[in-house]
Scaffold this active site. Structure first.
Site, PDB file in Angstrom:
ATOM      1  N   ASP A 214       1.065  -0.965   0.526  1.00  0.00           N
ATOM      2  CA  ASP A 214      -0.293   0.045  -0.464  1.00  0.00           C
ATOM      3  C   ASP A 214       0.693   1.052  -0.068  1.00  0.00           C
ATOM      4  OD1 ASP A 214      -2.907   1.304   0.379  1.00  0.00           O
ATOM      5  OD2 ASP A 214      -2.045   1.666   2.663  1.00  0.00           O
TER       6      ASP A 214
ATOM      7  N   GLU B 145       1.911  -0.969  -4.823  1.00  0.00           N
ATOM      8  CA  GLU B 145       1.172   0.345  -4.915  1.00  0.00           C
ATOM      9  C   GLU B 145       1.856   1.632  -5.471  1.00  0.00           C
ATOM     10  OE1 GLU B 145      -3.216   3.412  -3.354  1.00  0.00           O
ATOM     11  OE2 GLU B 145      -1.869   2.527  -2.673  1.00  0.00           O
TER      12      GLU B 145
HETATM   13  C1  GLC Z   1      -4.125   2.727  -0.267  1.00  0.00           C
HETATM   14  C2  GLC Z   1      -5.373   1.999  -0.814  1.00  0.00           C
HETATM   15  C3  GLC Z   1      -7.061   2.770   0.022  1.00  0.00           C
HETATM   16  C4  GLC Z   1      -6.348   3.709   0.837  1.00  0.00           C
HETATM   17  C5  GLC Z   1      -4.983   4.307   1.430  1.00  0.00           C
HETATM   18  C6  GLC Z   1      -4.956   4.647   2.768  1.00  0.00           C
HETATM   19  O1  GLC Z   1      -4.300   4.042  -1.648  1.00  0.00           O
HETATM   20  O2  GLC Z   1      -5.803   1.902  -1.270  1.00  0.00           O
HETATM   21  O3  GLC Z   1      -7.310   2.368   0.234  1.00  0.00           O
HETATM   22  O4  GLC Z   1      -7.098   4.444   1.753  1.00  0.00           O
HETATM   23  O5  GLC Z   1      -3.875   3.979   0.038  1.00  0.00           O
HETATM   24  O6  GLC Z   1      -4.087   3.098   2.979  1.00  0.00           O
END
Ligand code: GLC
Length: 509
Positions: free
Chosen positions: A194, A250
């Protein structure tokens, strides 16, 4: 040498809370995932990625983790997790879990200790007056700093209940290495990281240039060079386990080059290619993203949908008069993505062609983005509505009994249940199953490069030897390139003519 499993894998994202509810409390859970694994095996995906199911107050849907080594009672137990993994592996499905290293929940024991004044160096606390220590804004809106009654401020790039860790503290490194091992020991095949470009903030926490919080390398907030050392360490841990364990980041960046930095051979295996998801319905835009992706020479990935973005059916249909165009385009974009070299990420419900639920009443909305923007930004609940499995009324088989799911499902979803679509050869589900089956049959024989073929301006034709993909983003029908056989199309194709908003796979000599 055979390519590792993840290289051409189709990975299905499960937002656990909204996938399937076995306990009957209106919230999806791990036992529900386990029950529905045969459906996913039949769909033809290679792996599942589970959004966080760890102990959490659920302020941000579980991306606020209070205990990284336990399952939240809402979702079940560690035993449920183990049973689910065992069944998944039995069915030939790999399991990827989410790891949230940028921040914890405010309920994490470390932050609770910090509130008492102990161990604040694990987070980013600063002295300050009545004004926050710098101008950083939270991704969810409002300042990225919250002040405690004792006068100190702490940083949270997301909700105030998600304090950012201090990655300059070795204790944080050690903790996450241990968490990785905890789940690897339980048999997970990989991690989705994440906010992987977060973690480090520039020394001294300087202001961001006014008006902009881009994900650029120069940003004091995102993509700091130090973060790469973290992934080098993590890679060593992953490589020390048998079975090709992997990590997908991500990573939001402004350019394919910045993204490629995370994919150096000793760092992450993959990162999401958000440029594909952000591209508008346009042959030029698609071609640019494909070229940029292929040119970096790293393991390509493709994604159209996840738990943070408006569902593609709705996105592609935005502002159009014809209500079926969004679905037609979403199917065509999916078929195009599945023809490209590399791995593809699907989001639950994409195989059913679910639209975004746009009319959720304010009182049921739970995404902190909604409240923090004073209701101006709807937030992400609309893509998180529980899946419709069967039947003609809420909860559509999502829960075993007539309980209200945690977000209401629209009445139109009676026509979109998995059960209903299973028996309809023209359904989006049948289309997805067929596309995934053909992809599986062909993938070992296809080169990992594409060659562009000449096409009319608003269409794209590309080939990988025996497979050619054609997609028509324009408003006029186009003639398909020469082929031996039409393998599949996202909408009916007759007489070698590809209608607008349609893609097709062709067997080429
Ligand atoms: C990422 C996740 C999202 C979350 C954010 C904070 O972007 O995919 O859902 O709100 O991180 O953890």
């Amino acid at each position: 040498m055979e390519a590792p499993w993840w290289r051409e894998a189709v990975v299905y994202e499960i937002y656990v809370r909204s996938f399937a509810d076995a306990s009957g409390d209106g919230v999806g859970d791990l036992a529900g995932v386990r029950q529905r694994l045969p459906y996913l095996a039949e769909l033809g995906v290679d792996a599942i990625w589970l959004a966080p199911f760890y102990r959490s107050p659920m302020t941000d849907g579980g991306y606020d983790v209070a205990d990284y080594r336990d399952v939240d009672p809402l979702f079940g137990t560690l035993a449920d997790f183990d049973a689910m993994v065992a069944d998944a592996h039995e069915l030939g499905l790999r399991v990827i879990v989410d790891i949230v290293p940028n921040h914890s929940s405010a309920e994490h024991p470390w932050f609770q200790a910090a509130l008492r004044g102990e161990g604040r160096e694990r987070y980013l606390f600063r002295e300050g007056g009545t004004r926050p220590p710098n101008n950083w804004q939270s991704v969810f809106g409002g300042p990225a700093w919250t002040r405690l009654p004792d006068g100190q401020w702490y940083l949270h790039l997301f909700d105030p209940s998600q304090p950012d860790f201090n990655w300059r503290n070795p204790e944080v490194h050690a903790e996450f290495l241990d968490v990785l091992r905890f789940w690897l020991d339980r048999g997970v095949d990989g991690f989705r990281i994440d906010v992987a470009m977060g973690l480090y903030k520039a020394e001294g926490l300087p202001d961001t240039p006014p008006g902009k919080q881009a994900f650029k390398a120069e940003s004091p907030i995102w993509g700091r060079p130090e973060v790469h050392e973290v992934y080098r360490q993590w890679r060593k841990v992953l490589d020390s386990y048998p079975g090709e364990r992997m990590a997908v980041g991500e990573v939001w960046t402004d350019s394919a080059e910045d993204l490629a930095l995370y994919l150096r051979p000793d760092e992450l295996h993959q990162s999401f290619n958000f440029a594909w998801l952000e591209a508008p319905w346009s042959a030029t835009a698609f071609r640019t993203v494909i070229d940029d992706t292929m040119v970096t020479g790293t393991a390509p990935t493709w994604v159209l949908s996840n738990h943070d973005v408006v569902r593609p059916v709705t996105r592609y249909g935005e502002g159009l008069v014809n209500s079926t165009t969004g679905l037609a385009r979403a199917r065509a974009a999916l078929l195009t993505m599945l023809a490209l070299p590399g791995s593809a990420y699907l989001y639950q419900g994409e195989e059913l062609g679910l639209p975004e639920v746009k009319d959720l009443p304010p009182e049921v909305r739970q995404d902190p983005v909604f409240a923090r923007s004073g209701g101006k930004i709807p937030g992400r609940d609309g893509c998180r509505v529980p899946l419709p499995w069967s039947g003609i009324a809420e909860p559509y088989g999502f829960s075993p009994e007539a309980v209200d799911p945690w977000l209401p499902q629209p009445p139109e979803w009676a026509a979109l249940t998995a059960e209903r679509q299973s028996s309809d050869p023209g359904s989006t589900l049948a289309f997805c199953r067929q596309a995934l089956r053909i992809r599986r049959e062909l993938r070992a024989s296809l080169p990992d490069r594409i060659t562009w073929l000449d096409s009319p301006e608003d269409a794209l034709f590309f080939t990988r030897d025996s497979l050619t993909c054609a997609v028509n983003c324009g408003t006029d029908p186009v003639r398909l390139p020469p082929h031996e056989e039409l393998l599949i199309s996202s909408a009916p194709v007759n007489d070698g003519i590809l209608p607008p908003d349609t893609a097709a796979w062709l067997r080429t000599p």
